[in-house]
Design an enzyme around this catalytic site. Structure first.
Site, PDB file in Angstrom:
ATOM      1  N   ASN A   1      47.249 -40.683  44.186  1.00 43.81           N
ATOM      2  CA  ASN A   1      47.567 -39.613  43.242  1.00 43.81           C
ATOM      3  C   ASN A   1      47.892 -38.277  43.893  1.00 43.81           C
ATOM      4  O   ASN A   1      48.234 -37.321  43.202  1.00 43.81           O
ATOM      5  CB  ASN A   1      46.391 -39.419  42.273  1.00 43.81           C
ATOM      6  CG  ASN A   1      45.092 -39.096  42.995  1.00 43.81           C
ATOM      7  OD1 ASN A   1      44.844 -39.575  44.097  1.00 43.81           O
ATOM      8  ND2 ASN A   1      44.240 -38.292  42.377  1.00 43.81           N
ATOM      9  N   ASN A  21       5.355 -17.746  44.305  1.00 41.21           N
ATOM     10  CA  ASN A  21       5.567 -16.814  45.416  1.00 41.21           C
ATOM     11  C   ASN A  21       6.130 -17.486  46.656  1.00 41.21           C
ATOM     12  O   ASN A  21       6.536 -16.804  47.593  1.00 41.21           O
ATOM     13  CB  ASN A  21       4.251 -16.116  45.776  1.00 41.21           C
ATOM     14  CG  ASN A  21       3.781 -15.202  44.672  1.00 41.21           C
ATOM     15  OD1 ASN A  21       4.507 -14.326  44.230  1.00 41.21           O
ATOM     16  ND2 ASN A  21       2.563 -15.420  44.191  1.00 41.21           N
ATOM     17  N   GLY A  48      -5.500 -10.871  41.067  1.00 41.95           N
ATOM     18  CA  GLY A  48      -6.345  -9.758  40.654  1.00 41.95           C
ATOM     19  C   GLY A  48      -7.496 -10.262  39.793  1.00 41.95           C
ATOM     20  O   GLY A  48      -7.289 -11.025  38.852  1.00 41.95           O
ATOM     21  N   ARG A  71       8.147 -14.300  50.680  1.00 38.80           N
ATOM     22  CA  ARG A  71       7.595 -15.591  51.102  1.00 38.80           C
ATOM     23  C   ARG A  71       8.514 -16.767  50.770  1.00 38.80           C
ATOM     24  O   ARG A  71       8.293 -17.884  51.223  1.00 38.80           O
ATOM     25  CB  ARG A  71       6.213 -15.795  50.474  1.00 38.80           C
ATOM     26  CG  ARG A  71       5.124 -15.008  51.190  1.00 38.80           C
ATOM     27  CD  ARG A  71       3.804 -15.047  50.433  1.00 38.80           C
ATOM     28  NE  ARG A  71       3.810 -14.120  49.303  1.00 38.80           N
ATOM     29  CZ  ARG A  71       2.795 -13.971  48.471  1.00 38.80           C
ATOM     30  NH1 ARG A  71       1.685 -14.688  48.627  1.00 38.80           N
ATOM     31  NH2 ARG A  71       2.869 -13.107  47.475  1.00 38.80           N
ATOM     32  N   GLY A 122       5.376  -1.471  43.646  1.00 42.16           N
ATOM     33  CA  GLY A 122       4.344  -2.047  42.812  1.00 42.16           C
ATOM     34  C   GLY A 122       4.755  -2.289  41.373  1.00 42.16           C
ATOM     35  O   GLY A 122       5.812  -1.838  40.915  1.00 42.16           O
ATOM     36  N   THR A 123       3.893  -3.016  40.669  1.00 40.95           N
ATOM     37  CA  THR A 123       4.192  -3.406  39.284  1.00 40.95           C
ATOM     38  C   THR A 123       4.204  -2.213  38.335  1.00 40.95           C
ATOM     39  O   THR A 123       4.976  -2.185  37.371  1.00 40.95           O
ATOM     40  CB  THR A 123       3.163  -4.435  38.803  1.00 40.95           C
ATOM     41  OG1 THR A 123       1.841  -3.950  39.086  1.00 40.95           O
ATOM     42  CG2 THR A 123       3.351  -5.765  39.511  1.00 40.95           C
ATOM     43  N   LYS A 133      14.184 -13.993  44.048  1.00 39.69           N
ATOM     44  CA  LYS A 133      13.190 -15.038  43.766  1.00 39.69           C
ATOM     45  C   LYS A 133      13.354 -15.634  42.378  1.00 39.69           C
ATOM     46  O   LYS A 133      13.242 -16.849  42.189  1.00 39.69           O
ATOM     47  CB  LYS A 133      11.780 -14.478  43.935  1.00 39.69           C
ATOM     48  CG  LYS A 133      10.685 -15.502  43.693  1.00 39.69           C
ATOM     49  CD  LYS A 133       9.310 -15.002  44.048  1.00 39.69           C
ATOM     50  CE  LYS A 133       8.843 -13.886  43.161  1.00 39.69           C
ATOM     51  NZ  LYS A 133       7.398 -13.580  43.362  1.00 39.69           N
ATOM     52  N   ARG A 150      33.410 -39.098  38.655  1.00 42.76           N
ATOM     53  CA  ARG A 150      33.596 -37.672  38.891  1.00 42.76           C
ATOM     54  C   ARG A 150      34.066 -36.985  37.605  1.00 42.76           C
ATOM     55  O   ARG A 150      34.408 -37.648  36.627  1.00 42.76           O
ATOM     56  CB  ARG A 150      34.591 -37.483  40.035  1.00 42.76           C
ATOM     57  CG  ARG A 150      34.017 -37.907  41.392  1.00 42.76           C
ATOM     58  CD  ARG A 150      35.090 -38.028  42.458  1.00 42.76           C
ATOM     59  NE  ARG A 150      35.826 -36.775  42.647  1.00 42.76           N
ATOM     60  CZ  ARG A 150      36.919 -36.674  43.394  1.00 42.76           C
ATOM     61  NH1 ARG A 150      37.407 -37.750  44.021  1.00 42.76           N
ATOM     62  NH2 ARG A 150      37.544 -35.520  43.526  1.00 42.76           N
TER      63      ARG A 150
END
Length: 452
Positions: free
Chosen positions: A378, A219, A137, A15, A77-78, A22, A325
């Site tokens: 320069n 997410n 969940g 997503r 999956g986890t 991510k 800079r």
């Protein structure tokens, strides 16, 4: 207590709509996973193991030297993510704290409180009640308040979806009990994945937390912005409590690595990034961005300045719309004004360049005045060369100093000059063509053109 922290950071983050992992997306100036690793380090964990998968090489390179790594080859999956670290867990006797690499808001104090209360349980997790539980969940409890299960959104019934207590994804488990329960987890669910949540079915302690803000999982980029805002708010509050005046905290963007002394005033829409220090009594006005720089005491950074990897000495005035800079060093009591750009330039005490000037690869002494429109030339297309201007020099407007060149102490460079040779101390450097005034020329020219 012997503690291993396992950070789940293998997710693709579909997503986010990006090829970048991510957990490497920045929240308030730092990759999300950095906050999680820092929190783990503050717990005194003997080992930190990061489970990587999508963009594994990038994450491993970023965290090199801070953790060990396990690889989840497939996104199943986890539960599968934790099993990817089976070799490390099986060889470890102690508690395993499981964290998510995309949750940058969890405080180390919250984790310490959880560990202290949950360490006597073989399996424990953190839960929190939220206003909008969609996507999370749900924690399902029995009539006696004990945890029956955690059910994912896609597997939940309508009644279960109405529960507002959610699983945060943070667990504390005995290493051996964790592996025993994971061996019994299957993928018989709506997503065909191995859920880590299934380990609570045989009983678990739920540590109910109070602040849902800490457990925002990122997410998508909307949630990334939400997490950044929370982090910036925390930093603003810390600085204000330490004596910094932030006029509009909601429009203040400051990395947690920035140090600000008391009696500093920050106007809205200022960005302070990286290893930046702002000294006592300084003022930073709107629209300025300062990164990896030191601003000493009692400086004034006016509107819309960009300062990177530079040092601004005490009592200096910068801007508006100045650009320092990398490698710029001001010794103090300096003025760098409108549309002045410095690059690898050093200015001695009291020297100033008030407007419309470029000073690159330059060493400038004390009490030097650089006139409007001055340029240090320069670069010849192949190499960079240095300009040296000694103490007390006055450089007139519209001057080009063609490096390598040196201007001696107390010299004066006449306006409109192009200086290609060294100028001795106390000398006048001047390169002008002889001026001619041709009287009556304009009228004669207009007559030829037929212009009245």
């Amino acid at each position: 207590m012997n503690l291993m922290v396992l950070i789940l950071a293998a997710g693709k983050g579909t997503r986010m709509k990006s090829d970048m992992p991510k957990v490497l997306f920045k929240a308030a100036g730092r990759p999300m996973v950095d906050y999680v690793v820092d929190a783990a380090s503050e717990l005194g964990a003997g080992r930190i193991n990061v489970v990587i998968g999508n963009g594994a090489e990038l994450v491993q390179k970023h965290l090199a030297g801070k953790a060990e790594f396990s690889v989840q080859t497939q996104q199943r999956g986890t539960g599968d993510a934790v099993m990817a670290a089976a070799d490390s867990i099986n060889g470890f006797d102690g508690k395993v704290l499981i964290l998510c690499g995309d949750m940058p808001l969890v405080k180390s104090e919250t984790l310490k409180s959880f560990i202290e209360e949950a360490e006597k349980h073989p399996v424990a997790f953190m839960s929190v009640k939220v206003k909008n539980p969609f996507g999370y969940g749900r924690v399902i409890r029995g009539v006696d308040g004990s945890v029956i299960k955690i059910v994912e959104e896609k597997d939940a019934t309508e009644d279960e979806k109405r529960e507002d207590e959610i699983n945060t994804g943070i667990y504390l488990c005995d290493s051996k009990e964790l592996m025993t329960r994971l061996a019994e987890v299957d993928c018989n669910n709506a997503q065909g994945e191995y859920y880590l949540t299934d380990i609570v079915k045989k009983g678990a302690y739920a540590h109910l937390c109070k602040d849902e803000t800490e457990f925002l999982g990122v997410n998508n980029r909307v949630q990334l912005a939400e997490a950044s805002r929370v982090l910036w708010d925390r930093v603003a509050e810390k600085h204000m409590m330490n004596g910094v005046s932030i006029l509009d905290p909601k429009n203040f963007y400051c990395d947690c690595t920035v140090e600000i002394d008391n009696d500093v005033t920050i106007y809205p829409n200022v960005f302070l990034e990286g290893d930046t220090t702002i000294g006592k009594g300084s003022i930073v006005y709107s629209g300025s961005r300062i990164k990896d720089s030191i601003i000493a005491e009692n400086c004034e950074i006016k509107e819309n300045c960009l300062i990177t990897e530079s040092h601004v000495g005490a009592e200096s005035h910068i801007g508006p719309m100045a650009h320092l800079r990398p490698g710029s060093v001001l010794d103090g009591e300096n003025k760098v004004g409108n549309f002045v750009e410095l690059k690898k330039a050093k200015m001695g005490i009291g020297s100033k360049s008030s407007h419309l000037t470029y000073l690159g690869d330059a060493e400038i002494g004390k009490d030097v005045n650089i006139g409007c429109g001055t340029i240090t030339c320069n670069y010849d297309g192949y190499s960079k060369y240095k300009t040296i201007i000694e103490d007390g020099v006055f450089v007139g407007s519209d001057v080009q100093l063609v490096a390598p060149v040196k201007v001696g102490k107390g010299a004066l460079i006449a306006a409109g000059s192009t200086i290609t040779k060294d100028v001795p101390a106390d000398a006048l450097g001047i390169t002008r063509a002889k001026q001619q005034n041709m009287e009556g020329w304009v009228s004669s020219w207009k007559k030829k053109k037929g212009v009245e």
